[in-house]
Design a protein around this motif. Sequence first.
Motif, PDB file in Angstrom:
ATOM      1  N   UNK A  82       0.937  -0.881   0.148  1.00  0.00           N
ATOM      2  CA  UNK A  82      -0.485   0.051  -0.160  1.00  0.00           C
ATOM      3  C   UNK A  82       0.311   1.445   0.089  1.00  0.00           C
ATOM      4  N   UNK A  83       1.633   0.979   0.595  1.00  0.00           N
ATOM      5  CA  UNK A  83       2.689   1.992   1.132  1.00  0.00           C
ATOM      6  C   UNK A  83       3.620   3.200  -0.444  1.00  0.00           C
ATOM      7  N   UNK A  84       3.933   1.849  -1.154  1.00  0.00           N
ATOM      8  CA  UNK A  84       4.826   1.782  -2.260  1.00  0.00           C
ATOM      9  C   UNK A  84       3.487   1.704  -3.462  1.00  0.00           C
ATOM     10  N   UNK A  85       2.264   1.165  -3.370  1.00  0.00           N
ATOM     11  CA  UNK A  85       2.219   1.139  -4.753  1.00  0.00           C
ATOM     12  C   UNK A  85       0.690   2.503  -4.805  1.00  0.00           C
ATOM     13  N   UNK A  86      -0.367   2.400  -3.594  1.00  0.00           N
ATOM     14  CA  UNK A  86      -1.300   3.159  -3.442  1.00  0.00           C
ATOM     15  C   UNK A  86      -0.720   4.389  -3.468  1.00  0.00           C
ATOM     16  N   UNK A  87      -0.112   4.710  -1.890  1.00  0.00           N
ATOM     17  CA  UNK A  87      -0.103   5.759  -1.294  1.00  0.00           C
ATOM     18  C   UNK A  87       0.720   7.065  -2.232  1.00  0.00           C
ATOM     19  N   UNK A  88       1.563   6.715  -3.437  1.00  0.00           N
ATOM     20  CA  UNK A  88       2.257   7.852  -3.908  1.00  0.00           C
ATOM     21  C   UNK A  88       0.824   8.133  -5.514  1.00  0.00           C
ATOM     22  N   UNK A  89       0.165   7.337  -5.452  1.00  0.00           N
ATOM     23  CA  UNK A  89      -0.497   7.545  -6.727  1.00  0.00           C
ATOM     24  C   UNK A  89      -1.654   8.548  -5.380  1.00  0.00           C
ATOM     25  N   UNK A  91      -9.340   7.705   5.504  1.00  0.00           N
ATOM     26  CA  UNK A  91      -8.188   7.003   4.414  1.00  0.00           C
ATOM     27  C   UNK A  91      -7.388   5.454   5.247  1.00  0.00           C
ATOM     28  N   UNK A  92      -7.494   4.571   5.611  1.00  0.00           N
ATOM     29  CA  UNK A  92      -7.003   3.337   6.136  1.00  0.00           C
ATOM     30  C   UNK A  92      -6.598   2.529   5.649  1.00  0.00           C
ATOM     31  N   UNK A  93      -6.083   1.906   6.291  1.00  0.00           N
ATOM     32  CA  UNK A  93      -5.756  -0.140   5.146  1.00  0.00           C
ATOM     33  C   UNK A  93      -5.212  -0.796   6.274  1.00  0.00           C
ATOM     34  N   UNK A  94      -6.757  -1.728   5.390  1.00  0.00           N
ATOM     35  CA  UNK A  94      -6.715  -3.227   6.497  1.00  0.00           C
ATOM     36  C   UNK A  94      -6.241  -4.233   5.987  1.00  0.00           C
ATOM     37  N   UNK A  95      -4.428  -4.431   6.094  1.00  0.00           N
ATOM     38  CA  UNK A  95      -3.830  -5.532   5.374  1.00  0.00           C
ATOM     39  C   UNK A  95      -3.838  -6.968   6.152  1.00  0.00           C
ATOM     40  N   UNK A  96      -2.743  -8.002   4.940  1.00  0.00           N
ATOM     41  CA  UNK A  96      -3.124  -9.073   5.752  1.00  0.00           C
ATOM     42  C   UNK A  96      -3.945  -9.621   6.344  1.00  0.00           C
ATOM     43  N   UNK A  97      -5.611  -8.833   5.557  1.00  0.00           N
ATOM     44  CA  UNK A  97      -6.515  -9.833   5.454  1.00  0.00           C
ATOM     45  C   UNK A  97      -7.405  -9.600   6.985  1.00  0.00           C
ATOM     46  N   UNK A  98      -6.977  -8.527   7.390  1.00  0.00           N
ATOM     47  CA  UNK A  98      -6.954  -8.083   8.996  1.00  0.00           C
ATOM     48  C   UNK A  98      -6.168  -7.900  10.156  1.00  0.00           C
ATOM     49  N   UNK A  99      -5.097  -8.509  10.056  1.00  0.00           N
ATOM     50  CA  UNK A  99      -3.737  -8.691  10.124  1.00  0.00           C
ATOM     51  C   UNK A  99      -3.262  -7.224  10.912  1.00  0.00           C
ATOM     52  N   UNK A 112       1.885  11.374   3.273  1.00  0.00           N
ATOM     53  CA  UNK A 112       3.177  11.352   3.602  1.00  0.00           C
ATOM     54  C   UNK A 112       3.532   9.888   3.768  1.00  0.00           C
ATOM     55  N   UNK A 113       2.181   9.104   3.351  1.00  0.00           N
ATOM     56  CA  UNK A 113       2.560   7.681   4.005  1.00  0.00           C
ATOM     57  C   UNK A 113       1.960   7.246   4.742  1.00  0.00           C
ATOM     58  N   UNK A 114       2.032   6.327   5.278  1.00  0.00           N
ATOM     59  CA  UNK A 114       1.199   5.713   6.758  1.00  0.00           C
ATOM     60  C   UNK A 114       1.516   5.998   7.682  1.00  0.00           C
ATOM     61  N   UNK A 115       0.952   5.825   8.689  1.00  0.00           N
ATOM     62  CA  UNK A 115       1.308   6.387  10.222  1.00  0.00           C
ATOM     63  C   UNK A 115       1.270   5.135  10.681  1.00  0.00           C
ATOM     64  N   UNK A 116       1.297   5.175  12.213  1.00  0.00           N
ATOM     65  CA  UNK A 116       1.657   3.928  12.931  1.00  0.00           C
ATOM     66  C   UNK A 116       1.005   2.844  12.421  1.00  0.00           C
ATOM     67  N   UNK A 117       1.859   1.520  12.375  1.00  0.00           N
ATOM     68  CA  UNK A 117       1.207   0.678  11.508  1.00  0.00           C
ATOM     69  C   UNK A 117       1.066  -0.616  13.620  1.00  0.00           C
ATOM     70  N   UNK A 118       0.052  -1.387  13.381  1.00  0.00           N
ATOM     71  CA  UNK A 118      -0.602  -1.818  13.908  1.00  0.00           C
ATOM     72  C   UNK A 118      -0.618  -3.815  13.353  1.00  0.00           C
ATOM     73  N   UNK A 119      -0.512  -4.704  14.663  1.00  0.00           N
ATOM     74  CA  UNK A 119      -0.288  -6.337  14.083  1.00  0.00           C
ATOM     75  C   UNK A 119      -0.902  -6.152  15.144  1.00  0.00           C
ATOM     76  N   UNK A 120      -1.824  -7.556  15.105  1.00  0.00           N
ATOM     77  CA  UNK A 120      -2.401  -8.204  15.865  1.00  0.00           C
ATOM     78  C   UNK A 120      -2.015  -9.491  16.106  1.00  0.00           C
ATOM     79  N   UNK A 121      -0.881  -9.434  17.083  1.00  0.00           N
ATOM     80  CA  UNK A 121      -0.115 -10.735  17.462  1.00  0.00           C
ATOM     81  C   UNK A 121      -0.980 -11.693  17.419  1.00  0.00           C
TER      82      UNK A 121
END
Length: 272
Positions: A54-61, A73-81, A89-98
């Motif tokens: 998302x950061x490399x291909x979508x945000x610049x567009x 605007x948000x990204x929920x990546x890796x099917x919710x994880x 400017x890019x993505x904010x703080x990245x959260x991961x469901x451990x």
Amino acid sequence: MSTPPFGLLLDVDGPIASPVSRTVAVGSIGGDLAAMANAGIPVIFNTGRSDAFIAEQVVPVLRAAGLQSSTPVHTVSEKGAVWAEVTPQGLGEISVDEELRLPVALGEEVRHLVAERFSELMFFDETKRAMVSVEQHVEVASEDYLAAQKEFDAAIGALLEKRGLDEVRIDPTIISTDVEHQRLGKDLGAARSLSLLAEQGIRPQAWYTMGDSRSDYKMADWLHEQGHTVSHVDVRPADGIPETEYPVLVSESGAIHDEAGAEFLSRWAASL
């Protein structure tokens, strides 16, 4: 509470990025997404892709199209994880469901498997934080990749059985195979998306979801089950359209993938 007329919950591969080039075409897609977000329409990418994609291909567009700060605007990546805010400017703080992150050792085994037997056809996705994924090389013919994918998936099944990972499943697509926790899915991504908007005090009056596979219907299913008004756009209906309790939309021109996605985004942007 902000109540925009609709929100967008979008798969990325297919509707937004070409499954052939794996990029977002220069054209109306970025402009329409940015225009809707700038008008207060929530735009959430509910994708199996990594946050890095998302950061490399979508945000610049979006940035080039004039996306403003403080848009929903948000990204929920890796099917919710994995999830993050999307900004110019890019993505904010990245959260991961451990709890949904797969063992590192499994990733190492899959990386070794690709290097030893399948490197000419596919590559190991180093950007995933919770899932383990491989993807077809862009220059490889689809029929060659899909033939090898069956052998690869069988080898992954043997690895999972050896490790006793009953809670892990294999999810092949037309360009990749994801190895993932069984709780992951577009329905989890939808639930995560609405939680992010609730934290911002945003509740759309209706939803449009968009995808190119049967698994993408799960986000519309979840929204409908929760009492939301939703319509789903299928940009690759050749797989067959299932019976649903909500409207399913397809391109009137017969376009598929990101060309169909562009048609609907332009229509929605013009409606504001």
